[in-house]
Design a protein around this motif. Structure first.
Motif, PDB file in Angstrom:
ATOM      1  N   TYR A   1      12.695 -23.520  39.440  1.00 45.51           N
ATOM      2  CA  TYR A   1      12.036 -24.514  40.280  1.00 45.51           C
ATOM      3  C   TYR A   1      10.709 -24.958  39.672  1.00 45.51           C
ATOM      4  CZ  TYR A   1       9.829 -26.533  44.407  1.00 45.51           C
ATOM      5  OH  TYR A   1       9.193 -27.351  45.274  1.00 45.51           O
ATOM      6  N   PHE A   2       9.929 -24.006  39.149  1.00 45.21           N
ATOM      7  CA  PHE A   2       8.626 -24.345  38.592  1.00 45.21           C
ATOM      8  C   PHE A   2       8.705 -24.838  37.159  1.00 45.21           C
ATOM      9  CE2 PHE A   2       6.868 -21.140  41.723  1.00 45.21           C
ATOM     10  CZ  PHE A   2       6.357 -22.116  42.563  1.00 45.21           C
ATOM     11  N   LEU A   3       9.782 -24.521  36.478  1.00 42.35           N
ATOM     12  CA  LEU A   3       9.870 -24.882  35.060  1.00 42.35           C
ATOM     13  C   LEU A   3      10.790 -26.067  34.854  1.00 42.35           C
ATOM     14  CD1 LEU A   3      10.064 -21.556  33.077  1.00 42.35           C
ATOM     15  CD2 LEU A   3       8.291 -23.266  32.996  1.00 42.35           C
ATOM     16  N   SER A   4      10.321 -26.986  34.057  1.00 43.59           N
ATOM     17  CA  SER A   4      11.163 -28.119  33.707  1.00 43.59           C
ATOM     18  C   SER A   4      12.273 -27.638  32.771  1.00 43.59           C
ATOM     19  CB  SER A   4      10.333 -29.200  33.030  1.00 43.59           C
ATOM     20  OG  SER A   4       9.906 -28.753  31.756  1.00 43.59           O
ATOM     21  N   ALA A   5      13.312 -28.435  32.665  1.00 40.51           N
ATOM     22  CA  ALA A   5      14.408 -28.107  31.748  1.00 40.51           C
ATOM     23  C   ALA A   5      13.899 -28.044  30.314  1.00 40.51           C
ATOM     24  CB  ALA A   5      15.522 -29.140  31.893  1.00 40.51           C
ATOM     25  N   CYS A   6      12.945 -28.906  29.988  1.00 40.69           N
ATOM     26  CA  CYS A   6      12.387 -28.923  28.635  1.00 40.69           C
ATOM     27  C   CYS A   6      11.665 -27.607  28.322  1.00 40.69           C
ATOM     28  CB  CYS A   6      11.435 -30.100  28.493  1.00 40.69           C
ATOM     29  SG  CYS A   6      10.732 -30.288  26.855  1.00 40.69           S
ATOM     30  N   ALA A   7      10.859 -27.122  29.263  1.00 38.12           N
ATOM     31  CA  ALA A   7      10.136 -25.859  29.043  1.00 38.12           C
ATOM     32  C   ALA A   7      11.113 -24.696  28.907  1.00 38.12           C
ATOM     33  CB  ALA A   7       9.156 -25.607  30.180  1.00 38.12           C
ATOM     34  N   MET A   8      12.163 -24.696  29.706  1.00 41.31           N
ATOM     35  CA  MET A   8      13.175 -23.633  29.613  1.00 41.31           C
ATOM     36  C   MET A   8      13.877 -23.685  28.259  1.00 41.31           C
ATOM     37  SD  MET A   8      13.238 -21.646  32.210  1.00 41.31           S
ATOM     38  CE  MET A   8      14.849 -20.911  32.180  1.00 41.31           C
ATOM     39  N   LEU A   9      14.167 -24.870  27.793  1.00 44.19           N
ATOM     40  CA  LEU A   9      14.816 -25.033  26.489  1.00 44.19           C
ATOM     41  C   LEU A   9      13.915 -24.511  25.374  1.00 44.19           C
ATOM     42  CD1 LEU A   9      17.200 -26.154  24.850  1.00 44.19           C
ATOM     43  CD2 LEU A   9      16.006 -28.344  24.787  1.00 44.19           C
ATOM     44  N   ILE A  10      12.626 -24.830  25.448  1.00 42.56           N
ATOM     45  CA  ILE A  10      11.673 -24.360  24.431  1.00 42.56           C
ATOM     46  C   ILE A  10      11.575 -22.836  24.470  1.00 42.56           C
ATOM     47  CG2 ILE A  10       9.241 -24.366  23.730  1.00 42.56           C
ATOM     48  CD1 ILE A  10       9.190 -27.320  24.743  1.00 42.56           C
ATOM     49  N   ALA A  11      11.502 -22.269  25.685  1.00 40.22           N
ATOM     50  CA  ALA A  11      11.428 -20.811  25.812  1.00 40.22           C
ATOM     51  C   ALA A  11      12.666 -20.157  25.208  1.00 40.22           C
ATOM     52  CB  ALA A  11      11.278 -20.417  27.275  1.00 40.22           C
ATOM     53  N   THR A  12      13.826 -20.731  25.462  1.00 42.65           N
ATOM     54  CA  THR A  12      15.075 -20.187  24.909  1.00 42.65           C
ATOM     55  C   THR A  12      15.081 -20.302  23.390  1.00 42.65           C
ATOM     56  OG1 THR A  12      16.253 -20.787  26.919  1.00 42.65           O
ATOM     57  CG2 THR A  12      17.592 -20.378  24.960  1.00 42.65           C
ATOM     58  N   ARG A  13      14.675 -21.462  22.885  1.00 41.91           N
ATOM     59  CA  ARG A  13      14.652 -21.689  21.434  1.00 41.91           C
ATOM     60  C   ARG A  13      13.677 -20.737  20.741  1.00 41.91           C
ATOM     61  NH1 ARG A  13      13.088 -27.333  20.529  1.00 41.91           N
ATOM     62  NH2 ARG A  13      15.017 -27.747  21.621  1.00 41.91           N
ATOM     63  N   LYS A  14      12.555 -20.437  21.390  1.00 37.81           N
ATOM     64  CA  LYS A  14      11.549 -19.559  20.802  1.00 37.81           C
ATOM     65  C   LYS A  14      11.809 -18.082  21.125  1.00 37.81           C
ATOM     66  CE  LYS A  14       7.229 -20.987  20.974  1.00 37.81           C
ATOM     67  NZ  LYS A  14       5.937 -21.513  21.512  1.00 37.81           N
ATOM     68  N   ASN A  15      12.896 -17.813  21.852  1.00 35.52           N
ATOM     69  CA  ASN A  15      13.257 -16.448  22.242  1.00 35.52           C
ATOM     70  C   ASN A  15      12.117 -15.765  23.019  1.00 35.52           C
ATOM     71  OD1 ASN A  15      15.179 -14.391  22.394  1.00 35.52           O
ATOM     72  ND2 ASN A  15      14.219 -13.281  20.710  1.00 35.52           N
ATOM     73  N   ILE A  16      11.522 -16.521  23.920  1.00 31.01           N
ATOM     74  CA  ILE A  16      10.445 -15.991  24.763  1.00 31.01           C
ATOM     75  C   ILE A  16      11.055 -15.367  26.005  1.00 31.01           C
ATOM     76  CG2 ILE A  16       8.477 -16.638  26.217  1.00 31.01           C
ATOM     77  CD1 ILE A  16       7.806 -18.782  24.114  1.00 31.01           C
ATOM     78  N   THR A  17      10.651 -14.158  26.294  1.00 28.85           N
ATOM     79  CA  THR A  17      11.116 -13.471  27.491  1.00 28.85           C
ATOM     80  C   THR A  17      10.294 -13.955  28.679  1.00 28.85           C
ATOM     81  OG1 THR A  17      11.622 -11.509  26.180  1.00 28.85           O
ATOM     82  CG2 THR A  17      11.451 -11.209  28.562  1.00 28.85           C
ATOM     83  N   THR A  50       2.782 -19.696  23.167  1.00 27.21           N
ATOM     84  CA  THR A  50       3.264 -18.362  22.823  1.00 27.21           C
ATOM     85  C   THR A  50       4.206 -18.461  21.627  1.00 27.21           C
ATOM     86  OG1 THR A  50       3.034 -17.543  25.075  1.00 27.21           O
ATOM     87  CG2 THR A  50       4.592 -16.365  23.674  1.00 27.21           C
ATOM     88  N   ALA A  51       4.006 -17.593  20.666  1.00 21.58           N
ATOM     89  CA  ALA A  51       4.835 -17.592  19.458  1.00 21.58           C
ATOM     90  C   ALA A  51       6.245 -17.097  19.768  1.00 21.58           C
ATOM     91  CB  ALA A  51       4.188 -16.701  18.392  1.00 21.58           C
ATOM     92  N   ASP A  52       7.134 -17.308  18.826  1.00 25.71           N
ATOM     93  CA  ASP A  52       8.516 -16.824  18.938  1.00 25.71           C
ATOM     94  C   ASP A  52       8.528 -15.338  19.294  1.00 25.71           C
ATOM     95  OD1 ASP A  52       9.055 -19.364  18.085  1.00 25.71           O
ATOM     96  OD2 ASP A  52      10.091 -18.766  16.249  1.00 25.71           O
ATOM     97  N   ASN A  53       9.490 -14.960  20.113  1.00 24.59           N
ATOM     98  CA  ASN A  53       9.708 -13.575  20.539  1.00 24.59           C
ATOM     99  C   ASN A  53       8.578 -13.032  21.424  1.00 24.59           C
ATOM    100  OD1 ASN A  53      12.169 -13.366  18.984  1.00 24.59           O
ATOM    101  ND2 ASN A  53      10.811 -13.293  17.198  1.00 24.59           N
ATOM    102  N   GLY A  54       7.796 -13.914  22.007  1.00 29.77           N
ATOM    103  CA  GLY A  54       6.705 -13.502  22.886  1.00 29.77           C
ATOM    104  C   GLY A  54       7.178 -13.275  24.310  1.00 29.77           C
ATOM    105  N   HIS A  55       6.223 -13.168  25.218  1.00 33.89           N
ATOM    106  CA  HIS A  55       6.515 -12.867  26.615  1.00 33.89           C
ATOM    107  C   HIS A  55       5.622 -13.705  27.522  1.00 33.89           C
ATOM    108  CE1 HIS A  55       6.325 -10.312  30.323  1.00 33.89           C
ATOM    109  NE2 HIS A  55       7.625 -10.422  30.149  1.00 33.89           N
ATOM    110  N   VAL A  56       6.204 -14.249  28.575  1.00 33.98           N
ATOM    111  CA  VAL A  56       5.473 -14.980  29.610  1.00 33.98           C
ATOM    112  C   VAL A  56       5.896 -14.408  30.947  1.00 33.98           C
ATOM    113  CG1 VAL A  56       5.157 -17.213  30.748  1.00 33.98           C
ATOM    114  CG2 VAL A  56       5.289 -17.099  28.250  1.00 33.98           C
ATOM    115  N   SER A  57       4.907 -14.110  31.784  1.00 36.07           N
ATOM    116  CA  SER A  57       5.247 -13.563  33.114  1.00 36.07           C
ATOM    117  C   SER A  57       4.519 -14.316  34.207  1.00 36.07           C
ATOM    118  CB  SER A  57       4.896 -12.069  33.185  1.00 36.07           C
ATOM    119  OG  SER A  57       3.499 -11.893  33.095  1.00 36.07           O
TER     120      SER A  57
END
Length: 159
Positions: A1-17, A50-57
């Motif tokens: 709900y809070f994240l746009s599809a674009c942000a989710m795609l970037i997080a997935t591409r960067k392997n961000i947890t 956040t760099a690749d393989n990072g974490h966002v909470s």
């Protein structure tokens, strides 16, 4: 709900947890059209910096004001001399890389929207370790007490 599809795609591409933790908190009075922009912006920025393989909470906790929502990342961090200015319109942190830079209006909008909800927002950061943006919003009872100063007295007489 809070994240746009674009942000989710970037997080997935960067392997961000991405993680979310919530505790029992009071209810808040919120503009359901505008308040989501606050968290969408904070989460999108966290992912962007956040760099690749990072974490966002995202953590939701009770606070003295009512509810505290923290967005934390393991990104590049913000220099201490930049922190006082991050909510200033058009301000760009010096250590933000050019590819990730935005327009400089997102955090100014975040601050305006949070303050319109009688809340506060602040940032804590360490360069090379990451950043936490914290939004605190008042619980409904506190907002009622601000509007009706004798709310406690009225409430007792009703009970």
């Amino acid at each position: 709900y809070f994240l746009s599809a674009c942000a989710m795609l970037i997080a997935t591409r960067k392997n961000i947890t991405l993680t979310m933790n919530t505790a029992a908190v009071g209810k808040i009075r919120a503009d359901v059209e505008r308040l989501p922009h606050v968290f969408s912006n904070l989460l999108s920025n966290a992912i962007k910096y956040t760099a690749d393989n990072g974490h966002v909470s995202l953590n939701v906790l009770p606070s003295k004001l009512g509810v505290k929502i923290c967005v934390t990342d393991t990104g590049m961090g913000i220099a201490s001399e930049d922190l006082p200015n991050v909510f200033t319109k058009f301000y760009q942190s010096k250590n933000a890389n050019r590819a990730a830079r935005g327009t400089g209006v997102g955090l100014a909008l975040v601050k305006a929207l949070v303050e319109a909800h009688n809340g506060r927002v602040y940032a804590e950061s360490t360069v090379g370790e990451g950043t936490t943006f914290t939004v605190e919003l008042p619980a409904i009872k506190e907002m009622v007490e601000q509007i009706v100063p004798n709310f406690a007295t009225i409430q007792q007489s009703v009970n």
